[in-house]
Write a protein that holds these residues in place. Sequence first.
Motif, PDB file in Angstrom:
ATOM      1  N   PHE B  47       0.955  -1.200   0.039  1.00 25.05           N
ATOM      2  CA  PHE B  47       0.508  -0.061   0.135  1.00 25.05           C
ATOM      3  C   PHE B  47       0.846   1.301   0.463  1.00 25.05           C
ATOM      4  CE2 PHE B  47      -2.440   3.287   1.496  1.00 25.05           C
ATOM      5  CZ  PHE B  47      -3.797   3.458   1.393  1.00 25.05           C
ATOM      6  N   MET B  48       1.724   1.029   0.860  1.00 25.42           N
ATOM      7  CA  MET B  48       2.539   2.096   1.052  1.00 25.42           C
ATOM      8  C   MET B  48       3.312   2.250  -0.476  1.00 25.42           C
ATOM      9  SD  MET B  48       5.630   3.534   3.781  1.00 25.42           S
ATOM     10  CE  MET B  48       6.293   1.570   3.481  1.00 25.42           C
ATOM     11  N   ALA B  49       3.887   1.443  -0.651  1.00 24.85           N
ATOM     12  CA  ALA B  49       4.333   1.575  -2.046  1.00 24.85           C
ATOM     13  C   ALA B  49       4.035   1.709  -3.355  1.00 24.85           C
ATOM     14  CB  ALA B  49       4.775   0.291  -2.812  1.00 24.85           C
ATOM     15  N   LEU B  50       2.709   1.793  -3.331  1.00 25.53           N
ATOM     16  CA  LEU B  50       1.621   2.303  -4.484  1.00 25.53           C
ATOM     17  C   LEU B  50       0.986   3.559  -3.974  1.00 25.53           C
ATOM     18  CD1 LEU B  50      -1.473   0.042  -4.228  1.00 25.53           C
ATOM     19  CD2 LEU B  50       0.190   0.554  -6.035  1.00 25.53           C
ATOM     20  N   MET B 355       7.906  18.579  15.933  1.00 26.05           N
ATOM     21  CA  MET B 355       8.063  19.311  14.915  1.00 26.05           C
ATOM     22  C   MET B 355       7.632  19.114  13.163  1.00 26.05           C
ATOM     23  SD  MET B 355       9.294  22.122  15.935  1.00 26.05           S
ATOM     24  CE  MET B 355       9.205  23.290  14.906  1.00 26.05           C
ATOM     25  N   GLY B 356       8.671  17.355  12.868  1.00 27.45           N
ATOM     26  CA  GLY B 356       7.873  16.842  11.708  1.00 27.45           C
ATOM     27  C   GLY B 356       6.473  16.554  11.711  1.00 27.45           C
ATOM     28  N   ARG B 357       5.812  16.572  12.985  1.00 26.49           N
ATOM     29  CA  ARG B 357       4.457  16.105  13.252  1.00 26.49           C
ATOM     30  C   ARG B 357       3.652  17.576  12.370  1.00 26.49           C
ATOM     31  NH1 ARG B 357       3.116  12.420  18.158  1.00 26.49           N
ATOM     32  NH2 ARG B 357       5.375  11.277  17.519  1.00 26.49           N
ATOM     33  N   ALA B 358       4.689  18.522  13.482  1.00 29.49           N
ATOM     34  CA  ALA B 358       3.204  19.806  13.250  1.00 29.49           C
ATOM     35  C   ALA B 358       3.722  20.792  11.869  1.00 29.49           C
ATOM     36  CB  ALA B 358       4.409  21.025  14.254  1.00 29.49           C
ATOM     37  N   LEU B 359       5.314  19.993  11.355  1.00 27.40           N
ATOM     38  CA  LEU B 359       4.956  20.233   9.609  1.00 27.40           C
ATOM     39  C   LEU B 359       3.541  19.947   8.736  1.00 27.40           C
ATOM     40  CD1 LEU B 359       6.700  21.467   7.111  1.00 27.40           C
ATOM     41  CD2 LEU B 359       8.065  20.442   7.081  1.00 27.40           C
ATOM     42  N   GLY B 360       4.165  18.392   9.406  1.00 27.83           N
ATOM     43  CA  GLY B 360       2.752  18.059   8.406  1.00 27.83           C
ATOM     44  C   GLY B 360       1.688  18.612   8.698  1.00 27.83           C
TER      45      GLY B 360
ATOM     46  N   GLY C 278       4.651   8.403   9.647  1.00 30.40           N
ATOM     47  CA  GLY C 278       4.879   9.285   9.605  1.00 30.40           C
ATOM     48  C   GLY C 278       4.722  10.534   8.026  1.00 30.40           C
ATOM     49  N   ILE C 279       4.000   9.761   7.645  1.00 25.74           N
ATOM     50  CA  ILE C 279       3.337  10.486   6.518  1.00 25.74           C
ATOM     51  C   ILE C 279       2.231  11.657   7.038  1.00 25.74           C
ATOM     52  CG2 ILE C 279       2.143  10.338   4.106  1.00 25.74           C
ATOM     53  CD1 ILE C 279       3.500   7.364   4.148  1.00 25.74           C
ATOM     54  N   PRO C 280       1.621  13.189   6.176  1.00 24.91           N
ATOM     55  CA  PRO C 280       1.126  13.628   6.523  1.00 24.91           C
ATOM     56  C   PRO C 280       0.011  13.042   6.031  1.00 24.91           C
ATOM     57  CG  PRO C 280       2.974  14.791   5.441  1.00 24.91           C
ATOM     58  CD  PRO C 280       3.071  13.382   5.371  1.00 24.91           C
ATOM     59  N   THR C 281      -1.319  13.301   6.998  1.00 25.68           N
ATOM     60  CA  THR C 281      -2.762  12.959   6.926  1.00 25.68           C
ATOM     61  C   THR C 281      -3.223  13.577   5.827  1.00 25.68           C
ATOM     62  OG1 THR C 281      -3.788  14.527   8.697  1.00 25.68           O
ATOM     63  CG2 THR C 281      -3.667  12.237   9.496  1.00 25.68           C
ATOM     64  N   VAL C 282      -2.379  14.885   5.055  1.00 25.70           N
ATOM     65  CA  VAL C 282      -2.982  15.376   4.207  1.00 25.70           C
ATOM     66  C   VAL C 282      -2.134  14.982   3.024  1.00 25.70           C
ATOM     67  CG1 VAL C 282      -1.049  16.693   3.903  1.00 25.70           C
ATOM     68  CG2 VAL C 282      -3.684  17.817   3.264  1.00 25.70           C
ATOM     69  N   VAL C 283      -1.566  13.995   2.875  1.00 24.62           N
ATOM     70  CA  VAL C 283      -1.332  12.979   1.694  1.00 24.62           C
ATOM     71  C   VAL C 283      -2.702  11.845   1.435  1.00 24.62           C
ATOM     72  CG1 VAL C 283       0.885  11.797   0.732  1.00 24.62           C
ATOM     73  CG2 VAL C 283       1.024  13.924   2.026  1.00 24.62           C
ATOM     74  N   TYR C 284      -2.870  11.010   2.733  1.00 23.87           N
ATOM     75  CA  TYR C 284      -2.907  10.604   3.278  1.00 23.87           C
ATOM     76  C   TYR C 284      -4.213  10.566   1.495  1.00 23.87           C
ATOM     77  CZ  TYR C 284      -1.136   7.061   5.716  1.00 23.87           C
ATOM     78  OH  TYR C 284       0.093   6.008   5.852  1.00 23.87           O
ATOM     79  N   GLY C 285      -5.172  11.829   1.975  1.00 20.54           N
ATOM     80  CA  GLY C 285      -6.262  12.245   2.040  1.00 20.54           C
ATOM     81  C   GLY C 285      -6.431  12.287   0.435  1.00 20.54           C
ATOM     82  N   PHE C 286      -5.060  13.301   0.239  1.00 21.88           N
ATOM     83  CA  PHE C 286      -5.110  13.519  -1.617  1.00 21.88           C
ATOM     84  C   PHE C 286      -5.426  12.086  -2.474  1.00 21.88           C
ATOM     85  CE2 PHE C 286      -2.404  13.142  -5.203  1.00 21.88           C
ATOM     86  CZ  PHE C 286      -2.919  14.409  -6.383  1.00 21.88           C
ATOM     87  N   PHE C 287      -4.055  11.360  -1.421  1.00 17.54           N
ATOM     88  CA  PHE C 287      -4.648   9.303  -1.650  1.00 17.54           C
ATOM     89  C   PHE C 287      -5.939   8.810  -1.985  1.00 17.54           C
ATOM     90  CE2 PHE C 287      -3.092   4.733  -1.669  1.00 17.54           C
ATOM     91  CZ  PHE C 287      -2.913   4.375  -3.275  1.00 17.54           C
ATOM     92  N   ALA C 288      -6.615   8.628  -0.951  1.00 16.77           N
ATOM     93  CA  ALA C 288      -7.423   8.467  -1.162  1.00 16.77           C
ATOM     94  C   ALA C 288      -8.535   8.846  -1.832  1.00 16.77           C
ATOM     95  CB  ALA C 288      -8.183   8.992   0.561  1.00 16.77           C
ATOM     96  N   ALA C 289      -9.011  10.404  -1.913  1.00 12.17           N
ATOM     97  CA  ALA C 289      -9.683  10.970  -3.287  1.00 12.17           C
ATOM     98  C   ALA C 289      -9.450  10.861  -4.172  1.00 12.17           C
ATOM     99  CB  ALA C 289      -9.971  12.491  -2.519  1.00 12.17           C
TER     100      ALA C 289
END
Lengths: 274, 436, 460
Positions: B47-50, B355-360, C278-289
């Motif tokens: 899934f991650m690769a996709l 900070m990484g979490r905050a950035l995303g 660690g992937i931001p949720t907005v990225v998941y959202g984009f992928f889902a949509a």
Amino acid sequence: MENSHVRDAMHTPTETEGSAAAMGAKIQAQGTNVHYGDKHALKDVTLDIRAGEVTSFIGPSGCGKSTFLRCLNRMNDTIDGCRVSGTVMMDGEDIYDPKIDVVQLRARVGMVFQKPNPFPKSIYDNIAYGPRIHGLAANKDELDEMVVTSLEKAGLLAEVKDRMDSPGTGLSGGQQQRLCIARAIAINPEVILMDEPCSALDPIATAKIEELIDELRENYTIVIVTHSMQQAARVSQRTAFFHLGELIEVGDTEQIFTNPRHKLTQGYITGRFG
Amino acid sequence: MSELTVKSGQGGARTRELVAAGIGKRYRAERRFRIFGLVAIVSALVFMALLFASIIGKGYTAFVQTEIRLPISYDVAVIDPEGVRDAAEMRRANYGKLYRDGIQSLFPEVEGRTDRRLLNGLVSSGATFEIRDAVIDSPDLIGKKGEIWVPAADDVDMLVKGRIDRNEPENTRRVSDKEIAWVDALQKDGRLETRFNWRFFTQGDSREPELAGIWGAVAGSFLTMLVTLLLSFPLGVATAVYLEEFAPKNRWTDIIEVNINNLAAIPSIVFGLLGLAVFLQFFGLPRSAPLVGGLVLTLMTLPTIIIAARVSLKSVPPSIREAALGLGASKMQMVTNDVLPLAMPGILTGTIIGMGRALGETAPLLMIGMVAFIVDIPHGFTDPATALPVQIYIWADSAERAFVERTSAAIMVLLAFLIVMNAAAVILRSRFERRW
Amino acid sequence: MPFSFLLLVLAGLAVISYRFGTARARAVAPGRQSQLHSRPMYHGLYAAMWCGVPALLIATLWVAFQPLLVKGLVMGGLPDAYQALPEARLNLVWNDIRNLAIGDVVRAQPAPEIQAAADTFHRLYAIGNSALALLCLVLAIAGASFALRRVSLTLRARNQVEKVITVFLIASSMVAILTTVGIVLSLLFESLRFFTKVPPLEFLFGLHWSPQTALRADQVGSSGSFGAVPLFTGTLLISLIAMCVAVPVGLMSAIYMSEYAHRKFRAIAKPMLEILAGIPTVVYGFFAALTVAPFIRRFGEGMGLSVASESALAAGLVMGVMIIPFVSSISDDVINAVPQAMRDGAYALGATKSETIRNVIVPAALPGIVGGVLLAVSRAIGETMIVVMAAGLAANLTFNPLDAVTTVTVQIVTLLTGDQEFDSAKTLAAFALGLVLFCVTLALNVFALHVVRKYREQYE
């Protein structure tokens, strides 16, 4: 000085070997070595365990007695980085032969541990666990009977028959240990290994277990590791003394305790180290 | 003796038989179970690769942009009719006419308003700014003729990048046959090329995909993160030091502890609501400002930093403390001179992860208005701004086909930042990890 | 003077005071430093604190409360006709004034009163900022000179400095408490205001959600309906789908990693799985949509099913993947906490690995796993971006995973983004939803953490 003793010692056990085989050895270890990573934990042990007898392993802690015990049902397999070499024959088959299935082996060689380790299940389910996974009972009645017989044999039935559904972890320490023994004999093994089964128990519970061991001797070959020489003297017919990973001396219990052949054994028995 | 052996032998034989009979089935179950486990891990990784493949596949083309080389005649009458060369005046000139004349001159055969408008539409309206900037940069162009590369419109860009299928029937296709013919003609003349898309990295947001860039969002994120770091790091470390080294063990500190653990698990959007109600409505701080974004993210990041810092402080062995106190240091000196430096690598690692979490983080920023359409690059903490993940959200919501690749490219940039931060944390941890 | 510049100046002054402080301390005791009660460094810090701290406190308070003050003054100065307006309208007027003053949006023709108010706004801010700068400088210099005058052999500078630091430490630890208090108060206040417009029972048990309220009271459909049940069911549906993905996959991965995997495999696969977290949720959202939802739709249509383009399934599926590492890391912890003796007991009876895991380890770890799953559920309920981007706005009361549903978080975002007045039932509804979300996740967390802690204690 120490080395020469050890060299001597290595020949001592083999002297008794011939007679042991004649007596009907259940298990014969031949030149067994165990390595944990870089550590040489058991050095070239050759020993027979006779059927229908209690054999006890004694020696100071870290001497390899438990390690050797765990070789007999291949429990060492579960430890990362542990290598066993040499042969361990049971009824003439090498149990380390790749053809031997470890599950089947352990169904024949039961084990009881230092600390009672009942599963977080009911008393009934604890005992029924082994018969269930091995498919030993054809139906519920047979299973019930097995559970009752095992508890009976372990001398626990009277104490728990009214609360078979309560958790096994709720019993006292001594009862838990007898539960574990009952669990082990429920699958009707040929050999029972006991790794310091009383070290976590009070004297009364210990006495009960020792009595039990004596009764079980009728039907099972028993090997017990103990740190208590009195216990070894009380319950076993034969005793093996280990020191620093080597088997120093093995013989009839009476002989070992009254007339040890080796200085180290003598030193240990008389309490000069331990 | 022999009787006993027989007895146990018999029981053993039956057990042996039954066990052997069931063993095959049990090992098959064992194998199945094991395969389930492997399948679980592999499917998560697939899934991650996709996910990565889809984002890279969609986004890599955004790093180049189709441009058209237009002949421009820098007409004095259009740019500077009064001849005063005043930059402010010249900025207001009608450069649109210049690029339209330019593209028309390449296709003199095109007649009629509709077709001409179609033709003009090949060029991005951003061409206006390209020409304007060229003129302001070197005013001696005025009155001369020259050639200039200007961005193509997003549909042309998509066509050239193969994102619009030429074989689709014309009535459902975004680009008409005529336009395709023009694009092909331009390409044959060498007037149409895909070039590195520097605008994507230097421009702010735009309604036109071909002009939209992430710089505004990156600057906004940077300012927001700066506020977050400046506030959350000292506050987090101070809290951890207090709780770990000074606080008496009583009900009150218990409450603080439980409270911090619970804060760590509160949904981020609730922090957004807090920011909206307290910072915007009560204190009247400006909407869409990195300052407010930073404040909200600080509150969100604090628990992470506090927890990491406490673990790190806890791992400093008591012997160090005893040694310092034994030499006559005050408790504060012990903490600042001996304990904190030893705990610092762990604290920094935790801070980077926080900070990484905050950035995303996106949701709380939506609540405080950082989701607005903002073209200008923010320069201060109270300028209206957006942040990189919010920009991704805005673009993902836009209808234009060309925004899909921009969104994916912005995601790649965001992920790149995160990878760098996490790599820094990993390196920090491995370089300074100490075993006591 | 911009605020950040003021801060820089203050910092500079503090550094200078530090220098003077240490120098003075040395001068007071030339050659007999050991007679100083505190080392010169502490005298420097003492001076720097007196210089910086009072000015900084005043500046912070000023900046926090200046907008309130200015608003009061400006609005108070408006003609009576404006004063009589209802609160909601008054807020709109205030927005106009502020925008005008900041120069954000230039209205074609502002009313003269508004223009005047905007000018006042501007003037007040200018005055306020210069007054603040002046005050801060005076305070800083006064503080520094006071401190420098006190430098002497006997000044207990270290104790003073440490006292201030301790106060700072305690104050910092208050921030966490204040945050919680702030969250509770702001959610509670706004929700109470909402409940004066919409009765709580209607909100919690109403079956119809359509928050479109009109601006004018006489418009059609002026009263939206705020029955939040469809949102709750939608949230539950998506969380349920997510859990159906995350729990088996997460648990099985954890089991495989800790019981079966080769050390080398684990060393690679474990960090890889953590990347998912660690992937931001907005990225998941984009992928889902953009990828998953169309795929499911096409797939479903291929099987003759009608699938909404924003199906709950797509959002739930992707959310489940997001939560996998969370479930697996908690399960991993919990499984490793099961004592080795349990495993040994089962192995010694001749159980295979999977029998040991299924019959002994998992039941023994069950309380911990349940706690972990509850934490994961609270994550799923509070997750915002995936559902905002991939689930719809349609408040359908359905449990069909192929339909579009909406969630609490989606509605909070839609109600609060875009321009609208702050006091309408519509915006206040978002806070009521926030309150529900907060209470539910908090309850789940407290309960789950309690379960996990009890579980750990059992094996310690």
